[in-house]
Scaffold this motif. Structure first.
Motif, mmCIF file in Angstrom:
data_model
loop_
_atom_site.group_PDB
_atom_site.id
_atom_site.type_symbol
_atom_site.label_atom_id
_atom_site.label_comp_id
_atom_site.label_asym_id
_atom_site.label_seq_id
_atom_site.Cartn_x
_atom_site.Cartn_y
_atom_site.Cartn_z
ATOM 1 N N LYS A 172 -13.979 -17.212 -2.188
ATOM 2 C CA LYS A 172 -14.657 -15.946 -1.900
ATOM 3 C C LYS A 172 -14.206 -15.347 -0.570
ATOM 4 N N ALA A 173 -14.207 -16.147 0.484
ATOM 5 C CA ALA A 173 -13.809 -15.641 1.806
ATOM 6 C C ALA A 173 -12.334 -15.263 1.834
ATOM 7 N N LYS A 174 -11.498 -16.011 1.114
ATOM 8 C CA LYS A 174 -10.071 -15.718 1.090
ATOM 9 C C LYS A 174 -9.799 -14.415 0.333
ATOM 10 N N LEU A 175 -10.563 -14.169 -0.716
ATOM 11 C CA LEU A 175 -10.423 -12.912 -1.437
ATOM 12 C C LEU A 175 -10.854 -11.733 -0.567
ATOM 13 N N ALA A 176 -11.919 -11.922 0.194
ATOM 14 C CA ALA A 176 -12.378 -10.864 1.095
ATOM 15 C C ALA A 176 -11.315 -10.563 2.145
ATOM 16 N N ASP A 177 -10.657 -11.603 2.658
ATOM 17 C CA ASP A 177 -9.592 -11.411 3.643
ATOM 18 C C ASP A 177 -8.403 -10.692 3.011
ATOM 19 N N ALA A 178 -8.075 -11.062 1.766
ATOM 20 C CA ALA A 178 -6.966 -10.409 1.077
ATOM 21 C C ALA A 178 -7.233 -8.929 0.895
ATOM 22 N N LYS A 179 -8.463 -8.592 0.563
ATOM 23 C CA LYS A 179 -8.822 -7.180 0.389
ATOM 24 C C LYS A 179 -8.798 -6.441 1.722
ATOM 25 N N LYS A 180 -9.301 -7.084 2.762
ATOM 26 C CA LYS A 180 -9.327 -6.478 4.091
ATOM 27 C C LYS A 180 -7.918 -6.165 4.582
ATOM 28 N N ASN A 181 -6.981 -7.064 4.303
ATOM 29 C CA ASN A 181 -5.613 -6.914 4.796
ATOM 30 C C ASN A 181 -4.659 -6.349 3.749
ATOM 31 N N LEU A 182 -5.201 -5.790 2.677
ATOM 32 C CA LEU A 182 -4.352 -5.350 1.578
ATOM 33 C C LEU A 182 -3.316 -4.325 2.027
ATOM 34 N N LYS A 183 -3.717 -3.345 2.828
ATOM 35 C CA LYS A 183 -2.775 -2.288 3.219
ATOM 36 C C LYS A 183 -1.661 -2.796 4.128
ATOM 37 N N SER A 184 -1.816 -4.007 4.654
ATOM 38 C CA SER A 184 -0.764 -4.620 5.478
ATOM 39 C C SER A 184 0.055 -5.625 4.674
ATOM 40 N N THR A 185 -0.123 -5.615 3.368
ATOM 41 C CA THR A 185 0.542 -6.560 2.474
ATOM 42 C C THR A 185 1.782 -5.919 1.853
ATOM 43 N N TYR A 186 2.836 -6.734 1.696
ATOM 44 C CA TYR A 186 4.104 -6.253 1.142
ATOM 45 C C TYR A 186 4.341 -6.874 -0.236
ATOM 46 N N PHE A 187 4.965 -6.096 -1.113
ATOM 47 C CA PHE A 187 5.351 -6.566 -2.443
ATOM 48 C C PHE A 187 6.852 -6.345 -2.608
ATOM 49 N N ALA A 188 7.592 -7.428 -2.880
ATOM 50 C CA ALA A 188 9.041 -7.357 -3.035
ATOM 51 C C ALA A 188 9.438 -7.897 -4.406
ATOM 52 N N TRP A 189 10.566 -7.402 -4.910
ATOM 53 C CA TRP A 189 10.953 -7.698 -6.299
ATOM 54 C C TRP A 189 12.461 -7.811 -6.409
ATOM 55 N N TYR A 190 12.905 -8.703 -7.314
ATOM 56 C CA TYR A 190 14.319 -8.752 -7.682
ATOM 57 C C TYR A 190 14.408 -9.032 -9.180
ATOM 58 N N GLY A 191 15.203 -8.221 -9.884
ATOM 59 C CA GLY A 191 15.402 -8.433 -11.312
ATOM 60 C C GLY A 191 14.943 -7.250 -12.132
ATOM 61 N N SER A 192 14.933 -7.446 -13.434
ATOM 62 C CA SER A 192 14.554 -6.393 -14.372
ATOM 63 C C SER A 192 13.072 -6.071 -14.241
ATOM 64 N N THR A 193 12.720 -4.840 -14.585
ATOM 65 C CA THR A 193 11.299 -4.471 -14.627
ATOM 66 C C THR A 193 10.752 -4.553 -16.044
ATOM 67 N N GLU A 194 11.576 -4.983 -16.977
ATOM 68 C CA GLU A 194 11.132 -5.156 -18.360
ATOM 69 C C GLU A 194 10.469 -6.514 -18.525
ATOM 70 N N SER A 195 9.337 -6.537 -19.184
ATOM 71 C CA SER A 195 8.609 -7.787 -19.398
ATOM 72 C C SER A 195 9.478 -8.785 -20.156
ATOM 73 N N ASP A 196 9.175 -10.073 -19.954
ATOM 74 C CA ASP A 196 9.893 -11.172 -20.603
ATOM 75 C C ASP A 196 11.337 -11.283 -20.149
ATOM 76 N N GLN A 197 11.600 -10.817 -18.936
ATOM 77 C CA GLN A 197 12.923 -10.973 -18.333
ATOM 78 C C GLN A 197 12.800 -11.825 -17.073
ATOM 79 N N PRO A 198 13.834 -12.596 -16.749
ATOM 80 C CA PRO A 198 13.786 -13.422 -15.534
ATOM 81 C C PRO A 198 13.683 -12.562 -14.287
ATOM 82 N N ILE A 199 12.770 -12.919 -13.393
ATOM 83 C CA ILE A 199 12.562 -12.121 -12.188
ATOM 84 C C ILE A 199 12.194 -13.024 -11.012
ATOM 85 N N TYR A 200 12.214 -12.417 -9.835
ATOM 86 C CA TYR A 200 11.685 -13.041 -8.617
ATOM 87 C C TYR A 200 10.787 -12.013 -7.950
ATOM 88 N N TYR A 201 9.623 -12.446 -7.435
ATOM 89 C CA TYR A 201 8.825 -11.541 -6.621
ATOM 90 C C TYR A 201 8.175 -12.296 -5.479
#
Length: 362
Positions: A291-320
């Protein structure tokens, strides 16, 4: 699957070692399934629920397990909470990595049930099912043939580092091929950092039902990346190919520079999708502590980064990768050739807490 056996020689061993590598690259059942079967029959309260705090339940369950052991078993399963002992885990199978503690197939039914009771106390219902889904899958891998490097549903190890107590710090480790759960308790608080979640096969049939231990971590990531517009995706896409987790086994203390699209540059619906993905990585911990970790994740969401490598089509090998001030998440499909190789049926992933892996330093 091809008739590829250990008799094929050392080259086959090295091939699997590469496919199941420990993540040190920067480049961008057994038929006996008693341990997993016991997961549905062992007594005790449900995962992450019941009387008392979660930490108290884990302590009680751990003490109950230790009480079932003879002196020799206790000597094997208990060790000091040192840096070397904490880091003695891997995604590799037993034939390629020397583990310590007690393996499930060396325990009797009562002792195995006692181990599972600890996991039920420490984890949420989903987290517990994820563990048993991964371990049962190793038995499926064994039965499928190909290279056999000591796979098996009950080829998973339990170890207790430090002295279990209400105060102070101690760590419970449970793992084997494609699993390393590190539960650290510090004065009543708990963390799963670092925990390695992996799967091979990534999905399989059990009693007529499809089991996919890392389904949410896979499908929700595709929902995030498919929501990005062209400009956002260009920012999220990694410049260098990454096909394996970087912060896996043997990488304690290592950090990565933040890369990708920042959540503050996502709209409200996209941020919700990202938070939903993050939820998959935090909620394997029992509900009380998550619960507390989820609250922290929400609090810091706008400072969170999402990175991706690979296809954007489902069922394809990817890294994120998801990077917050508090945690780092990596997910990678493993490729390869020959028996037991990759495609989208072989996954490595890691959850780490920045500055708080193993509950940080004593």
């Amino acid at each position: 699957m091809s008739e590829y056996r250990l008799a094929a020689g050392l080259a086959a061993v090295l091939l699997l070692a590469t496919a199941c590598g420990s993540g040190d690259s920067e480049s961008s059942t057994s038929t006996n399934t008693s341990a997993s079967a016991s997961a549905t029959t062992s007594s005790g309260s449900g995962p992450g629920s019941g009387g008392g705090t979660a930490a108290a339940q884990v302590l009680t369950a751990t003490q109950a397990f230790l009480a079932t052991l003879d002196d020799s078993q206790k000597s094997s399963v208990q060790a000091e909470r040192t840096e070397a002992n904490l880091s003695q885990w891997s995604n590799l199978p037993d034939q390629l990595f020397e583990r310590a503690g007690l393996r499930m197939d060396s325990l009797d039914d009562e002792q195995q049930a006692a181990v599972l009771a600890i996991l039920k106390a420490a984890l949420s219902e989903d987290g517990y099912e994820q563990v048993t889904g991964i371990t049962y899958g190793d038995g499926v891998l064994k039965d499928a043939g190909g290279i056999d490097l000591d796979f098996g549903a009950d080829h998973y190890w339990i170890r207790v580092l430090g002295t279990p107590s209400e105060t102070g710090q101690w760590t419970l480790q449970y793992g084997g091929h494609h699993l390393a759960v590190n539960v650290t308790l510090t004065d009543g608080t708990m963390t799963l950092g670092p925990t390695l979640w992996a799967a091979q096969p990534a999905y399989y049939d059990k009693d007529g039902n499809e089991v996919e231990p890392l389904k949410g971590e896979t499908e929700k990531a595709f929902k995030v990346v498919q929501s990005l517009d062209d400009e956002q995706f260009d920012t999220a896409e990694l410049d260098t190919a990454v096909t394996e987790i970087v912060l896996g086994a043997g990488q304690d203390g290592k950090t990565l520079e933040s890369e990708g699209v920042k959540a503050s540059d996502l709209d409200a619906d996209q941020q919700k999708l990202l938070l939903d993905l993050i939820d998959e990585w935090i909620t394997p911990l029992n509900d009380e502590q998550a619960k507390a970790k989820l609250a922290d994740a929400k609090k810091n969401l706008k400072s969170t980064y999402f990175a991706w490598y690979g296809s954007t089509e489902s069922d394809q090998p990817i890294y994120y990768r998801v990077q917050s001030p508090s945690y780092t998440i990596e997910f990678a499909h493993q490729q390869g050739q020959g028996a037991n190789a990759g495609g989208v049926t072989h996954i490595h992933s890691i959850y780490r807490e920045n500055g708080n892996d193993y509950g940080a330093e004593d």
